[in-house]
Design a protein around this motif. Structure first.
Motif, PDB file in Angstrom:
ATOM      1  N   ARG A 145      -5.149 -20.425 -13.210  1.00 46.85           N
ATOM      2  CA  ARG A 145      -3.829 -20.818 -12.722  1.00 46.85           C
ATOM      3  C   ARG A 145      -2.749 -20.315 -13.674  1.00 46.85           C
ATOM      4  O   ARG A 145      -2.856 -20.481 -14.883  1.00 46.85           O
ATOM      5  CB  ARG A 145      -3.698 -22.337 -12.624  1.00 46.85           C
ATOM      6  N   ILE A 146      -1.727 -19.702 -13.114  1.00 49.45           N
ATOM      7  CA  ILE A 146      -0.589 -19.217 -13.888  1.00 49.45           C
ATOM      8  C   ILE A 146       0.461 -20.320 -13.925  1.00 49.45           C
ATOM      9  O   ILE A 146       0.846 -20.856 -12.889  1.00 49.45           O
ATOM     10  CB  ILE A 146       0.009 -17.941 -13.257  1.00 49.45           C
ATOM     11  N   ASP A 147       0.925 -20.647 -15.108  1.00 49.12           N
ATOM     12  CA  ASP A 147       1.988 -21.625 -15.280  1.00 49.12           C
ATOM     13  C   ASP A 147       3.285 -21.081 -14.676  1.00 49.12           C
ATOM     14  O   ASP A 147       3.585 -19.896 -14.830  1.00 49.12           O
ATOM     15  CB  ASP A 147       2.167 -21.905 -16.785  1.00 49.12           C
ATOM     16  N   GLY A 148       4.029 -21.921 -14.009  1.00 51.16           N
ATOM     17  CA  GLY A 148       5.275 -21.501 -13.374  1.00 51.16           C
ATOM     18  C   GLY A 148       6.264 -20.847 -14.326  1.00 51.16           C
ATOM     19  O   GLY A 148       7.039 -19.974 -13.918  1.00 51.16           O
ATOM     20  N   THR A 149       6.235 -21.240 -15.593  1.00 52.57           N
ATOM     21  CA  THR A 149       7.161 -20.650 -16.568  1.00 52.57           C
ATOM     22  C   THR A 149       6.829 -19.191 -16.868  1.00 52.57           C
ATOM     23  O   THR A 149       7.662 -18.476 -17.424  1.00 52.57           O
ATOM     24  CB  THR A 149       7.174 -21.456 -17.888  1.00 52.57           C
ATOM     25  N   ASP A 150       5.631 -18.755 -16.497  1.00 52.24           N
ATOM     26  CA  ASP A 150       5.230 -17.361 -16.711  1.00 52.24           C
ATOM     27  C   ASP A 150       5.506 -16.472 -15.506  1.00 52.24           C
ATOM     28  O   ASP A 150       5.275 -15.270 -15.561  1.00 52.24           O
ATOM     29  CB  ASP A 150       3.741 -17.273 -17.073  1.00 52.24           C
ATOM     30  N   VAL A 151       5.994 -17.059 -14.426  1.00 52.31           N
ATOM     31  CA  VAL A 151       6.304 -16.279 -13.228  1.00 52.31           C
ATOM     32  C   VAL A 151       7.747 -15.780 -13.362  1.00 52.31           C
ATOM     33  O   VAL A 151       8.689 -16.313 -12.778  1.00 52.31           O
ATOM     34  CB  VAL A 151       6.093 -17.092 -11.933  1.00 52.31           C
ATOM     35  N   VAL A 152       7.894 -14.764 -14.209  1.00 56.59           N
ATOM     36  CA  VAL A 152       9.184 -14.133 -14.486  1.00 56.59           C
ATOM     37  C   VAL A 152       9.017 -12.625 -14.345  1.00 56.59           C
ATOM     38  O   VAL A 152       7.916 -12.093 -14.543  1.00 56.59           O
ATOM     39  CB  VAL A 152       9.713 -14.499 -15.889  1.00 56.59           C
ATOM     40  N   PRO A 153      10.084 -11.915 -13.993  1.00 58.94           N
ATOM     41  CA  PRO A 153       9.987 -10.469 -13.764  1.00 58.94           C
ATOM     42  C   PRO A 153       9.346  -9.682 -14.908  1.00 58.94           C
ATOM     43  O   PRO A 153       8.604  -8.727 -14.661  1.00 58.94           O
ATOM     44  CB  PRO A 153      11.438 -10.040 -13.553  1.00 58.94           C
ATOM     45  N   GLU A 154       9.593 -10.075 -16.130  1.00 61.81           N
ATOM     46  CA  GLU A 154       9.048  -9.349 -17.283  1.00 61.81           C
ATOM     47  C   GLU A 154       7.528  -9.277 -17.263  1.00 61.81           C
ATOM     48  O   GLU A 154       6.936  -8.343 -17.803  1.00 61.81           O
ATOM     49  CB  GLU A 154       9.486  -9.995 -18.611  1.00 61.81           C
ATOM     50  N   GLU A 190      12.261  -3.315 -10.852  1.00 61.19           N
ATOM     51  CA  GLU A 190      13.494  -2.527 -10.945  1.00 61.19           C
ATOM     52  C   GLU A 190      13.498  -1.372  -9.941  1.00 61.19           C
ATOM     53  O   GLU A 190      14.529  -1.031  -9.379  1.00 61.19           O
ATOM     54  CB  GLU A 190      13.656  -1.989 -12.366  1.00 61.19           C
ATOM     55  N   ALA A 191      12.337  -0.790  -9.697  1.00 60.65           N
ATOM     56  CA  ALA A 191      12.217   0.336  -8.772  1.00 60.65           C
ATOM     57  C   ALA A 191      12.179  -0.126  -7.307  1.00 60.65           C
ATOM     58  O   ALA A 191      12.144   0.702  -6.400  1.00 60.65           O
ATOM     59  CB  ALA A 191      10.961   1.145  -9.087  1.00 60.65           C
ATOM     60  N   GLY A 192      12.169  -1.444  -7.077  1.00 64.21           N
ATOM     61  CA  GLY A 192      12.137  -1.958  -5.710  1.00 64.21           C
ATOM     62  C   GLY A 192      10.763  -1.946  -5.069  1.00 64.21           C
ATOM     63  O   GLY A 192      10.628  -2.117  -3.858  1.00 64.21           O
ATOM     64  N   MET A 193       9.734  -1.761  -5.884  1.00 56.51           N
ATOM     65  CA  MET A 193       8.369  -1.723  -5.355  1.00 56.51           C
ATOM     66  C   MET A 193       7.838  -3.129  -5.073  1.00 56.51           C
ATOM     67  O   MET A 193       6.987  -3.310  -4.203  1.00 56.51           O
ATOM     68  CB  MET A 193       7.462  -0.987  -6.335  1.00 56.51           C
ATOM     69  N   PRO A 244       0.805  -1.238   0.000  1.00 53.50           N
ATOM     70  CA  PRO A 244       0.000   0.000   0.000  1.00 53.50           C
ATOM     71  C   PRO A 244       0.835   1.283   0.000  1.00 53.50           C
ATOM     72  O   PRO A 244       0.318   2.350  -0.329  1.00 53.50           O
ATOM     73  CB  PRO A 244      -0.839  -0.112   1.272  1.00 53.50           C
ATOM     74  N   GLU A 245       2.094   1.181   0.322  1.00 53.68           N
ATOM     75  CA  GLU A 245       2.929   2.382   0.386  1.00 53.68           C
ATOM     76  C   GLU A 245       3.359   2.898  -0.987  1.00 53.68           C
ATOM     77  O   GLU A 245       3.911   3.995  -1.092  1.00 53.68           O
ATOM     78  CB  GLU A 245       4.174   2.122   1.259  1.00 53.68           C
ATOM     79  N   TYR A 246       3.096   2.162  -2.045  1.00 51.60           N
ATOM     80  CA  TYR A 246       3.529   2.572  -3.387  1.00 51.60           C
ATOM     81  C   TYR A 246       2.356   2.945  -4.288  1.00 51.60           C
ATOM     82  O   TYR A 246       1.260   2.412  -4.157  1.00 51.60           O
ATOM     83  CB  TYR A 246       4.332   1.455  -4.066  1.00 51.60           C
ATOM     84  N   ASP A 247       2.645   3.829  -5.227  1.00 49.35           N
ATOM     85  CA  ASP A 247       1.682   4.206  -6.265  1.00 49.35           C
ATOM     86  C   ASP A 247       2.022   3.408  -7.522  1.00 49.35           C
ATOM     87  O   ASP A 247       3.030   3.667  -8.169  1.00 49.35           O
ATOM     88  CB  ASP A 247       1.767   5.710  -6.550  1.00 49.35           C
ATOM     89  N   PHE A 248       1.198   2.450  -7.842  1.00 51.68           N
ATOM     90  CA  PHE A 248       1.449   1.561  -8.968  1.00 51.68           C
ATOM     91  C   PHE A 248       0.856   2.067 -10.282  1.00 51.68           C
ATOM     92  O   PHE A 248       0.903   1.372 -11.274  1.00 51.68           O
ATOM     93  CB  PHE A 248       0.905   0.160  -8.661  1.00 51.68           C
ATOM     94  N   SER A 249       0.331   3.272 -10.286  1.00 51.71           N
ATOM     95  CA  SER A 249      -0.316   3.778 -11.502  1.00 51.71           C
ATOM     96  C   SER A 249       0.684   4.369 -12.492  1.00 51.71           C
ATOM     97  O   SER A 249       0.322   4.667 -13.622  1.00 51.71           O
ATOM     98  CB  SER A 249      -1.373   4.822 -11.147  1.00 51.71           C
ATOM     99  N   GLY A 250       1.932   4.515 -12.112  1.00 53.85           N
ATOM    100  CA  GLY A 250       2.948   5.093 -13.003  1.00 53.85           C
ATOM    101  C   GLY A 250       3.520   4.100 -13.994  1.00 53.85           C
ATOM    102  O   GLY A 250       3.107   2.939 -14.054  1.00 53.85           O
ATOM    103  N   ASP A 251       4.483   4.576 -14.761  1.00 58.20           N
ATOM    104  CA  ASP A 251       5.085   3.766 -15.820  1.00 58.20           C
ATOM    105  C   ASP A 251       6.376   3.062 -15.414  1.00 58.20           C
ATOM    106  O   ASP A 251       6.948   2.337 -16.206  1.00 58.20           O
ATOM    107  CB  ASP A 251       5.377   4.638 -17.047  1.00 58.20           C
ATOM    108  N   GLU A 252       6.859   3.307 -14.194  1.00 55.12           N
ATOM    109  CA  GLU A 252       8.131   2.707 -13.823  1.00 55.12           C
ATOM    110  C   GLU A 252       8.019   1.198 -13.649  1.00 55.12           C
ATOM    111  O   GLU A 252       6.940   0.668 -13.386  1.00 55.12           O
ATOM    112  CB  GLU A 252       8.678   3.353 -12.554  1.00 55.12           C
ATOM    113  N   ASP A 253       9.140   0.507 -13.813  1.00 63.53           N
ATOM    114  CA  ASP A 253       9.203  -0.934 -13.646  1.00 63.53           C
ATOM    115  C   ASP A 253       9.146  -1.238 -12.150  1.00 63.53           C
ATOM    116  O   ASP A 253      10.037  -0.857 -11.398  1.00 63.53           O
ATOM    117  CB  ASP A 253      10.505  -1.469 -14.250  1.00 63.53           C
ATOM    118  N   PHE A 254       8.099  -1.920 -11.717  1.00 63.19           N
ATOM    119  CA  PHE A 254       7.860  -2.164 -10.293  1.00 63.19           C
ATOM    120  C   PHE A 254       9.006  -2.934  -9.629  1.00 63.19           C
ATOM    121  O   PHE A 254       9.359  -2.664  -8.489  1.00 63.19           O
ATOM    122  CB  PHE A 254       6.561  -2.937 -10.077  1.00 63.19           C
TER     123      PHE A 254
END
Length: 76
Positions: free
Chosen positions: A49-58, A26-29, A14-24
């Motif tokens: 269900r999300i496949d484990g292969t899709d759980v990547v930072p991108e 990379e920004a440490g959010m 809740p402490e972050y504003d996720f509405s911006g364009d920064e990489d969550f």
């Protein structure tokens, strides 16, 4: 869907504003534990269900990338 993603993100960090364009990650959010929590919350909220292969930072760097992942699984 974008609003629901923002709601989920706010429950996790809740402490972050996720509405911006920064990489969550990379920004440490979001860290790896937050991603696991996000995946779990999305699976429960959107009933899929999300496949484990899709759980990547991108796939979790922005609201748009998260929405694209959901769309890949047919969530609208």
């Amino acid at each position: 869907m974008r609003e629901k993603i923002l709601e989920i993100l706010k429950t996790i960090r809740p402490e972050y504003d996720f509405s911006g364009d920064e990489d969550f990650i990379e920004a440490g959010m979001l860290d790896s534990y937050d991603i696991v929590t996000l995946v779990t919350n999305m699976e429960i909220t959107f009933n899929f269900r999300i496949d484990g292969t899709d759980v990547v930072p991108e796939n979790f760097g922005s609201v748009d990338s998260i929405a694209a992942l959901l769309e890949k699984y047919g969530v609208h």
